[in-house]
Design a protein around this motif. Structure first.
Motif, PDB file in Angstrom:
ATOM      1  N   ASN A   1      36.816  54.236  77.503  1.00 24.37           N
ATOM      2  CA  ASN A   1      36.025  53.954  78.709  1.00 24.37           C
ATOM      3  C   ASN A   1      36.524  55.591  79.451  1.00 24.37           C
ATOM      4  OD1 ASN A   1      33.090  52.556  78.601  1.00 24.37           O
ATOM      5  ND2 ASN A   1      34.661  51.503  77.693  1.00 24.37           N
TER       6      ASN A   1
ATOM      7  N   ARG B   1      34.856  62.627  80.117  1.00 25.64           N
ATOM      8  CA  ARG B   1      34.733  64.135  79.217  1.00 25.64           C
ATOM      9  C   ARG B   1      33.561  63.595  78.143  1.00 25.64           C
ATOM     10  NH1 ARG B   1      38.194  68.605  77.327  1.00 25.64           N
ATOM     11  NH2 ARG B   1      38.192  69.292  79.686  1.00 25.64           N
ATOM     12  N   ARG B   2      32.545  63.747  77.784  1.00 27.14           N
ATOM     13  CA  ARG B   2      32.120  63.277  77.024  1.00 27.14           C
ATOM     14  C   ARG B   2      32.249  63.502  75.471  1.00 27.14           C
ATOM     15  NH1 ARG B   2      25.942  63.719  75.144  1.00 27.14           N
ATOM     16  NH2 ARG B   2      24.994  62.261  73.273  1.00 27.14           N
ATOM     17  N   MET B   3      32.590  63.049  75.159  1.00 25.28           N
ATOM     18  CA  MET B   3      33.596  61.842  73.650  1.00 25.28           C
ATOM     19  C   MET B   3      33.067  62.314  72.496  1.00 25.28           C
ATOM     20  SD  MET B   3      36.168  64.469  74.117  1.00 25.28           S
ATOM     21  CE  MET B   3      36.716  64.778  72.428  1.00 25.28           C
ATOM     22  N   ASP B   4      31.669  61.128  73.038  1.00 25.18           N
ATOM     23  CA  ASP B   4      31.293  60.308  71.202  1.00 25.18           C
ATOM     24  C   ASP B   4      31.876  59.275  71.201  1.00 25.18           C
ATOM     25  OD1 ASP B   4      28.056  61.556  72.337  1.00 25.18           O
ATOM     26  OD2 ASP B   4      28.953  62.868  71.483  1.00 25.18           O
ATOM     27  N   LEU B   5      32.385  58.462  72.034  1.00 26.71           N
ATOM     28  CA  LEU B   5      33.074  57.716  71.349  1.00 26.71           C
ATOM     29  C   LEU B   5      33.250  56.296  71.740  1.00 26.71           C
ATOM     30  CD1 LEU B   5      36.741  58.247  73.402  1.00 26.71           C
ATOM     31  CD2 LEU B   5      36.380  59.515  70.673  1.00 26.71           C
ATOM     32  N   ASP B   6      33.019  55.436  70.647  1.00 20.84           N
ATOM     33  CA  ASP B   6      32.622  54.066  71.213  1.00 20.84           C
ATOM     34  C   ASP B   6      32.511  53.242  72.234  1.00 20.84           C
ATOM     35  OD1 ASP B   6      30.881  51.720  70.444  1.00 20.84           O
ATOM     36  OD2 ASP B   6      32.150  51.594  68.343  1.00 20.84           O
ATOM     37  N   ARG B   7      31.494  52.551  73.561  1.00 24.94           N
ATOM     38  CA  ARG B   7      32.567  52.606  74.328  1.00 24.94           C
ATOM     39  C   ARG B   7      32.889  51.310  74.337  1.00 24.94           C
ATOM     40  NH1 ARG B   7      32.106  54.604  79.496  1.00 24.94           N
ATOM     41  NH2 ARG B   7      31.268  57.021  80.174  1.00 24.94           N
TER      42      ARG B   7
ATOM     43  N   GLU C   1      35.618  59.047  78.228  1.00 23.03           N
ATOM     44  CA  GLU C   1      34.388  58.762  78.460  1.00 23.03           C
ATOM     45  C   GLU C   1      33.743  59.546  79.747  1.00 23.03           C
ATOM     46  OE1 GLU C   1      31.415  59.378  76.096  1.00 23.03           O
ATOM     47  OE2 GLU C   1      32.912  59.899  74.400  1.00 23.03           O
TER      48      GLU C   1
ATOM     49  N   THR D   1      37.601  52.700  64.755  1.00 24.61           N
ATOM     50  CA  THR D   1      37.529  51.701  65.551  1.00 24.61           C
ATOM     51  C   THR D   1      37.409  50.414  65.307  1.00 24.61           C
ATOM     52  OG1 THR D   1      35.109  52.258  64.875  1.00 24.61           O
ATOM     53  CG2 THR D   1      36.298  53.339  66.252  1.00 24.61           C
TER      54      THR D   1
ATOM     55  N   GLU E   1      36.987  69.428  63.233  1.00 30.96           N
ATOM     56  CA  GLU E   1      37.437  67.866  63.360  1.00 30.96           C
ATOM     57  C   GLU E   1      38.458  67.267  64.209  1.00 30.96           C
ATOM     58  OE1 GLU E   1      35.720  65.984  59.581  1.00 30.96           O
ATOM     59  OE2 GLU E   1      33.577  67.105  60.233  1.00 30.96           O
TER      60      GLU E   1
END
Length: 461
Positions: A265, A271-277, A268, A232, A319
């Motif tokens: 965003n 679906r929650r993927m725990d990406l850096d918004r 996210e 990122t 992963e």
């Protein structure tokens, strides 16, 4: 778009004498699902019938009948196209290839498979996997799109950077011409220079030169190993520096994808993927082969040196699949949350950062929210225009925005379409990219093969 010539009920009765009556659908409710593809801005016409052939002989009979009766024919795969190339025209017949789903031959030793046009892309991969082989082209719709549609638009996907687009995996075709004759091109040999390369002529022709009924596809050995990295970046500039460093590093990624902040965003939210918004850009890369992990670690180092906030490399399949799932969700996440226009432009890959910056500027100027994903490895971006509705004002602003994106791509030495095709949506932009001689040659080829202009008129070229 209105066509002056079309089928009528008397013509359809004639057709039923030549093909099984049950492949001719005239129920308006049943036909409704065949009127549109996935290009929301292209208005759908009203066909007089939907034809669902089960074999090449049926397609041949349909085209012979269409020529005799001067009937417009719109070929159709799964309807996942994004440029309006499979949208019905008034008075036409839609020829859906959905029932031609046979795998005719699988030659393990020669790494080839012969499939009919209605076979789903992902099903080809599943059919050959047990033999240690795979089919490289993987468009975002690979779980639903068909080989015939992939061939018609020369579809790409995430593995293009290493394995090429659809045309790079095709050795031969079976095509029904406008007059009903059946043409066989190419063969099963990798090398073949006997005559003009008619196989490549029909790939990407968007159903305007003939109806592809089957194809001989080239397979590849399944890689011994794969590894993946994700990184990122705080700005588009740092992400662009990382990409250019990767391009210069000598590595051969099998995938190299990007997602901008709006796309991150949207995913996210879906679906929650725990990406850096907060990230301005996310890169996902993959390499395959015995040195896969070393290659992705080298790409991750390029990212770190360019100023990445975070980079992670892994050879763990679970992963890796998680990282790639976020990218594969991007299109579905936006289209299911908003009326969406998915653009498709390409530039020399070292100019990606410039195009991304320009797209952000266009979004601010027009007020149209744009979420951009892309195949960074080959310079192909998909700016997705997220609309509030499909009203007249939203459509107008979307077309203005799309026009400016196409102009920006051309100004950077690029193209108005990398893999979705011209269809109807981008036809007026051809004159901005192609000169008069090129357009004239293409028109002459069209008239030579389809003199009455019955096959998908007004689409492609």
């Amino acid at each position: 778009m209105t066509i002056d010539h079309g089928a009528n009920m008397n013509h359809l009765e004639q057709l039923k004498d030549a093909v099984p009556a049950d492949i001719v659908v005239t129920d308006p409710d049943l036909m409704e699902g065949y009127r549109r593809d996935s290009a929301d801005l292209v208005p759908a016409g009203k066909p007089v019938a939907v034809l669902r052939p089960r074999c090449t002989a049926h397609v041949s009979a349909i085209m012979s009948w269409a020529t005799r009766t001067n009937t417009i024919v719109v070929p159709r795969g799964a309807g996942t196209g994004l440029s309006g190339g499979a949208t019905a025209l008034d008075g036409c017949v839609v020829v859906s290839m959905e029932h031609m789903t046979a795998i005719r031959d699988f030659d393990v030793a020669n790494h080839t498979v012969v499939v009919e046009a209605g076979v789903v892309n992902a099903d080809v991969g599943r059919a050959v996997a047990s033999a240690g082989l795979f089919y490289p082209p993987d468009p975002g719709s690979f779980e639903v799109s068909t080989i015939g549609g992939n061939l018609a638009t020369n579809a790409g996907g995430m593995r293009c950077v290493k394995y090429g687009v659809t045309r790079n995996s095709v050795l031969g075709l079976e095509v029904v011409l406008a007059d009903g004759r059946v043409l066989h091109t190419g063969g099963q040999t990798v090398k073949n220079v006997a005559g003009l390369d008619l196989t490549q002529l029909f790939i990407g022709s968007e159903g305007a030169l003939g109806i592809i009924t089957s194809a001989t596809l080239r397979l590849r050995p399944t890689p011994a190993a794969t590894a993946t990295f994700v990184a990122t970046f705080p700005t588009l500039e740092t992400g662009g520096r990382a990409l250019n460093a990767i391009f210069a590093s000598g590595v051969t990624p099998s995938m190299l994808e990007l997602m901008d902040n709006a796309t991150i965003n949207a995913v996210e939210d879906y679906r929650r993927m725990d990406l850096d918004r907060e990230a301005a850009l996310l890169l996902i890369g993959q390499a395959d082969g015995t040195d896969a992990l070393a290659q992705v670690e080298r790409m991750a180092t390029c990212c770190d040196e360019a100023g990445a906030d975070l980079s992670v490399a892994t050879a763990d399949p679970t992963e890796s699949d998680m990282f790639l799932q976020a990218r594969r969700l991007a299109g579905w996440a936006t289209m299911e949350q908003f009326p969406t226009v998915v653009e498709d432009v390409g530039v020399p890959r070292t100019r990606l950062a410039e195009l991304l910056t320009t797209i952000a500027e266009i979004s601010r100027d027009t007020g149209v929210r744009i979420a951009t994903v892309g195949h960074a490895g080959d310079g192909n971006l998909h700016p997705m225009l997220l609309l509030p509705d499909l009203g007249e004002d939203a459509r107008r602003r979307a077309m203005e925005t799309a026009d400016r994106i196409c102009a920006a791509a051309i100004a950077l030495g690029g193209t108005i379409t990398g893999e979705h095709g011209v269809g109807e949506l981008k036809r007026e932009w051809l004159t901005h990219q192609l000169d008069d001689i090129s357009l004239d040659v293409q028109a002459r080829i069209k008239r030579a093969l389809d003199p009455a202009l019955l096959l998908n008129p007004g689409r492609g070229f």
